[in-house]
Enzyme design. Structure first.
Site, PDB file in Angstrom:
ATOM      1  N   VAL A  11       0.832  -1.202   0.000  1.00 29.38           N
ATOM      2  CA  VAL A  11       0.000   0.000   0.000  1.00 29.38           C
ATOM      3  C   VAL A  11       0.870   1.257   0.000  1.00 29.38           C
ATOM      4  O   VAL A  11       0.685   2.166  -0.813  1.00 29.38           O
ATOM      5  CB  VAL A  11      -0.955  -0.016   1.216  1.00 29.38           C
ATOM      6  CG1 VAL A  11      -1.664   1.320   1.381  1.00 29.38           C
ATOM      7  CG2 VAL A  11      -1.967  -1.137   1.069  1.00 29.38           C
ATOM      8  N   LEU A 153      -6.721  -1.087  -3.352  1.00 27.75           N
ATOM      9  CA  LEU A 153      -5.949  -1.684  -4.449  1.00 27.75           C
ATOM     10  C   LEU A 153      -5.823  -3.195  -4.286  1.00 27.75           C
ATOM     11  O   LEU A 153      -5.814  -3.721  -3.185  1.00 27.75           O
ATOM     12  CB  LEU A 153      -4.568  -1.046  -4.555  1.00 27.75           C
ATOM     13  CG  LEU A 153      -3.563  -1.184  -3.407  1.00 27.75           C
ATOM     14  CD1 LEU A 153      -2.825  -2.507  -3.443  1.00 27.75           C
ATOM     15  CD2 LEU A 153      -2.565  -0.040  -3.482  1.00 27.75           C
ATOM     16  N   ASN A 208     -14.031  -5.604   2.045  1.00 32.53           N
ATOM     17  CA  ASN A 208     -13.309  -6.871   1.905  1.00 32.53           C
ATOM     18  C   ASN A 208     -14.150  -8.041   2.412  1.00 32.53           C
ATOM     19  O   ASN A 208     -14.141  -9.114   1.817  1.00 32.53           O
ATOM     20  CB  ASN A 208     -11.966  -6.809   2.641  1.00 32.53           C
ATOM     21  CG  ASN A 208     -10.880  -6.181   1.766  1.00 32.53           C
ATOM     22  OD1 ASN A 208     -11.123  -5.851   0.621  1.00 32.53           O
ATOM     23  ND2 ASN A 208      -9.696  -6.027   2.323  1.00 32.53           N
ATOM     24  N   CYS A 260      -5.083  -9.927   2.722  1.00 33.71           N
ATOM     25  CA  CYS A 260      -6.141  -8.986   3.121  1.00 33.71           C
ATOM     26  C   CYS A 260      -7.432  -9.651   3.588  1.00 33.71           C
ATOM     27  O   CYS A 260      -7.891  -9.400   4.701  1.00 33.71           O
ATOM     28  CB  CYS A 260      -6.441  -8.042   1.963  1.00 33.71           C
ATOM     29  SG  CYS A 260      -4.957  -7.208   1.393  1.00 33.71           S
ATOM     30  N   LYS A 320      -2.729 -15.827  -5.718  1.00 29.29           N
ATOM     31  CA  LYS A 320      -3.499 -15.570  -6.939  1.00 29.29           C
ATOM     32  C   LYS A 320      -2.484 -15.249  -8.044  1.00 29.29           C
ATOM     33  O   LYS A 320      -1.301 -15.071  -7.747  1.00 29.29           O
ATOM     34  CB  LYS A 320      -4.499 -14.426  -6.735  1.00 29.29           C
ATOM     35  CG  LYS A 320      -3.861 -13.071  -6.489  1.00 29.29           C
ATOM     36  CD  LYS A 320      -4.919 -11.980  -6.483  1.00 29.29           C
ATOM     37  CE  LYS A 320      -4.245 -10.618  -6.497  1.00 29.29           C
ATOM     38  NZ  LYS A 320      -5.188  -9.516  -6.556  1.00 29.29           N
TER      39      LYS A 320
HETATM   40  C1  UGA Z   1      -8.248  -7.428  -1.869  1.00 28.92           C
HETATM   41  C2  UGA Z   1      -9.349  -6.497  -2.392  1.00 28.92           C
HETATM   42  O1  UGA Z   1      -9.873  -7.002  -3.626  1.00 28.92           O
HETATM   43  C3  UGA Z   1      -8.809  -5.081  -2.585  1.00 28.92           C
HETATM   44  O2  UGA Z   1      -9.867  -4.218  -2.979  1.00 28.92           O
HETATM   45  C4  UGA Z   1      -8.226  -4.591  -1.256  1.00 28.92           C
HETATM   46  O3  UGA Z   1      -7.674  -3.292  -1.362  1.00 28.92           O
HETATM   47  C5  UGA Z   1      -7.147  -5.549  -0.828  1.00 28.92           C
HETATM   48  O4  UGA Z   1      -7.702  -6.866  -0.673  1.00 28.92           O
HETATM   49  C6  UGA Z   1      -6.591  -5.043   0.488  1.00 28.92           C
HETATM   50  O5  UGA Z   1      -7.341  -4.985   1.466  1.00 28.92           O
HETATM   51  O6  UGA Z   1      -5.433  -4.590   0.527  1.00 28.92           O
HETATM   52  P1  UGA Z   1      -6.194  -8.779  -2.962  1.00 28.92           P
HETATM   53  O7  UGA Z   1      -6.038  -9.417  -1.628  1.00 28.92           O
HETATM   54  O8  UGA Z   1      -4.997  -8.232  -3.652  1.00 28.92           O
HETATM   55  O9  UGA Z   1      -7.251  -7.552  -2.870  1.00 28.92           O
HETATM   56  O10 UGA Z   1      -6.796  -9.904  -3.918  1.00 28.92           O
HETATM   57  P2  UGA Z   1      -8.172 -10.191  -4.666  1.00 28.92           P
HETATM   58  O11 UGA Z   1      -7.966 -10.043  -6.120  1.00 28.92           O
HETATM   59  O12 UGA Z   1      -9.293  -9.458  -4.056  1.00 28.92           O
HETATM   60  O13 UGA Z   1      -8.335 -11.753  -4.358  1.00 28.92           O
HETATM   61  C7  UGA Z   1      -8.485 -12.210  -3.017  1.00 28.92           C
HETATM   62  C8  UGA Z   1      -8.689 -13.708  -3.001  1.00 28.92           C
HETATM   63  O14 UGA Z   1      -9.980 -14.056  -3.492  1.00 28.92           O
HETATM   64  C9  UGA Z   1      -7.699 -14.506  -3.843  1.00 28.92           C
HETATM   65  O15 UGA Z   1      -7.282 -15.634  -3.099  1.00 28.92           O
HETATM   66  C10 UGA Z   1      -8.499 -14.930  -5.056  1.00 28.92           C
HETATM   67  O16 UGA Z   1      -8.043 -16.141  -5.612  1.00 28.92           O
HETATM   68  C11 UGA Z   1      -9.880 -15.102  -4.445  1.00 28.92           C
HETATM   69  N1  UGA Z   1     -10.990 -14.960  -5.412  1.00 28.92           N
HETATM   70  C12 UGA Z   1     -11.255 -13.742  -5.982  1.00 28.92           C
HETATM   71  C13 UGA Z   1     -11.815 -16.059  -5.678  1.00 28.92           C
HETATM   72  O17 UGA Z   1     -11.608 -17.173  -5.153  1.00 28.92           O
HETATM   73  N2  UGA Z   1     -12.875 -15.876  -6.528  1.00 28.92           N
HETATM   74  C14 UGA Z   1     -13.160 -14.684  -7.112  1.00 28.92           C
HETATM   75  O18 UGA Z   1     -14.162 -14.604  -7.861  1.00 28.92           O
HETATM   76  C15 UGA Z   1     -12.321 -13.592  -6.836  1.00 28.92           C
END
Ligand code: UGA
Length: 433
Positions: A11, A153, A208, A260, A320
């Site tokens: 961040v 983000l 979140n 997160c 991811k």
């Molecule tokens: C998340 C939020 O999306 C951001 O908006 C936030 O700023 C961030 O946390 C934070 O608090 O700093 P992030 O952890 O980078 O972002 O990742 P995401 O893309 O949100 O994915 C989170 C998890 O959900 C991953 O393990 C991903 O594989 C999973 N996921 C996501 C699913 O299993 N299915 C989906 O449809 C989407």
């Protein structure tokens, strides 16, 4: 504007780089000298598309500098961002010790009116906490404001998310307190929502947690699909096409991980508990996520007659795609269980292998998916990196001891996988194996 950003994690560094990119003078502060040297040389300590280019340009232009002294940086800044880590403590609530230490250092550096911004994900009430620490150290309340400005983000698209956020949330005690941040973010030309400080702090956790809830919901539905012979991909599309629901975060899979969602869901649960509310819905969101990977592994174990003396290939280790981050990655749950139950593991990930190797030295790291498959009893697709989407499945199946593909992210067409010679299983689809 003159800005200090305390903390150069995901961040802090991305925020600092983007604000410098917009023409501000930014000082990025951290205690870690090696990290500061790396940043000062234009290199990013994290894997994040587009970040290094911005760092190189803004450092060359003198817009972004680094320092290990919070006090020195605060002395010359109008706005000070706190962007240090708030990892979960033993009871699930965020550990605020770094924020408190930084607040004390900021107090010692304040020489003129300063806006202090909580950018870290901090529980409701943290604005007051920071303000109290600063006043207790003798700074007059008229000399500073504490504003909440949560970050939304995502890793892997952090620069774009910061440049083009859906909304900018500013929690402030008065319109005057919010104004410097409104001015700072004006060039981004995005919707700005002004709230009180507590609401802004809650918005971050609620966002979140809500997204985690969507994923846990679709994962729970995937169980029903497996039982009744429906297809979760169609169910997801069908419900996501309702504009009130929306298609995002309805991808069924092994569950959510990362730095997160797990931290913020437990954080909100802890906050609710402190307030005397048992947030059962959110507790279920958590529980479903814990069960999801184990259900998948139960299925694989049944198919193999247990993991003992079996070789399992893992495709992907990062939590991811497009990141080397393995915090709370589902790969760790999988590795842990297979090792405990006597199996061995080979794995390949385009970015995260070395991080996982530090945790599990007995892991056999390979440099390609085909090397992972060679002689393996089963393959698990753990992380949906693009380079796994167009693999030669027939070639993979051919080199395996037992051509069994467990797709944890629903990447492959079941028919194509079967035609390539695999027995194929994926989440939310009845049938093989
Ligand atoms: C998340 C939020 O999306 C951001 O908006 C936030 O700023 C961030 O946390 C934070 O608090 O700093 P992030 O952890 O980078 O972002 O990742 P995401 O893309 O949100 O994915 C989170 C998890 O959900 C991953 O393990 C991903 O594989 C999973 N996921 C996501 C699913 O299993 N299915 C989906 O449809 C989407």
């Amino acid at each position: 504007m003159k800005i200090a950003v305390i903390g150069t994690g995901y961040v802090g560094l991305v925020t600092g780089a983007v604000l410098a990119h917009l023409g501000n003078n930014v000082i990025c502060v951290d205690q870690d000298q090696a990290k500061l040297r790396l940043i000062a040389s234009g290199k990013s300590p994290i894997y994040e598309p587009g970040l290094e280019e911005i760092l190189q340009r803004t450092i060359t232009e003198g817009l972004l500098t680094v320092s290990n002294s919070i006090q020195d940086a605060v002395k010359v800044s109008e706005i000070v961002f706190i962007a240090v880590g708030t990892p979960p403590a033993a009871d699930g609530s965020p550990d605020m010790s770094a924020v408190k230490t930084v607040a004390s250092e900021i107090a010692k550096g304040i020489h003129h009116f300063t806006v202090i911004v909580n950018k870290s994900t901090v529980p409701v009430g943290s604005g007051d906490l920071v303000a109290n620490i600063i006043t207790e150290l003798g700074v007059k309340r008229t000399q500073f404001e504490v504003v909440s400005n949560p970050e939304f983000l995502r890793e892997g698209s952090a620069v774009r998310d910061t440049m083009e956020p859906d909304r900018i949330v500013i929690g402030a005690s008065s319109p005057e307190a919010a104004q410097p941040l409104i001015d700072l973010y004006r060039p981004l030309d995005r919707p700005i929502l002004i709230t009180d400080v507590n609401s802004a702090e809650l918005i971050k956790y609620a966002s979140n947690s809500f997204l985690a809830m969507k994923i846990s919901f679709i994962n729970a539905m995937s169980i029903l699909c497996e039982e009744c012979g429906a297809n979760i991909a169609d169910v997801s599309k069908g419900i996501g096409s309702d504009s009130r629901i929306g298609p995002a975060f309805l991808q069924a899979g092994l569950g959510w991980g990362g730095s997160c969602f797990p931290k913020d869901v437990t954080g909100l649960l802890a906050t609710a508990k402190q307030m005397g509310y048992h947030f059962e819905l959110l507790q279920s969101v958590w529980d479903i996520n814990q069960q999801q990977t184990h259900r998948f592994l139960d299925r694989l174990s049944k198919e193999l007659g247990g993991f003992k003396e079996k070789t399992i290939g893992l495709l992907g280790l990062a939590f991811k795609p497009n990141t080397d981050d393995i915090r709370d990655a589902k790969s760790l749950t999988i590795i842990d269980r297979i090792f405990k139950e006597g199996g061995s593991i080979r794995a390949y990930d385009p970015a995260a292998s070395q991080h996982v190797l530090k945790l599990y030295s007995q892991l056999d790291i390979k440099t390609s998916p085909y090397a992972v498959a060679e002689g393996a009893d089963a393959l698990i697709l753990v992380t949906e990196w693009n380079e796994f989407k167009q693999m030669d499945l027939a070639r993979l199946a051919k080199v395996m001891k037992n051509p069994l593909l467990f797709d944890g992210r629903r990447v492959y067409d079941p028919e194509l996988a079967q035609r390539a010679g695999f027995r194929y299983f994926t989440i939310g689809l009845k049938g093989s194996p």
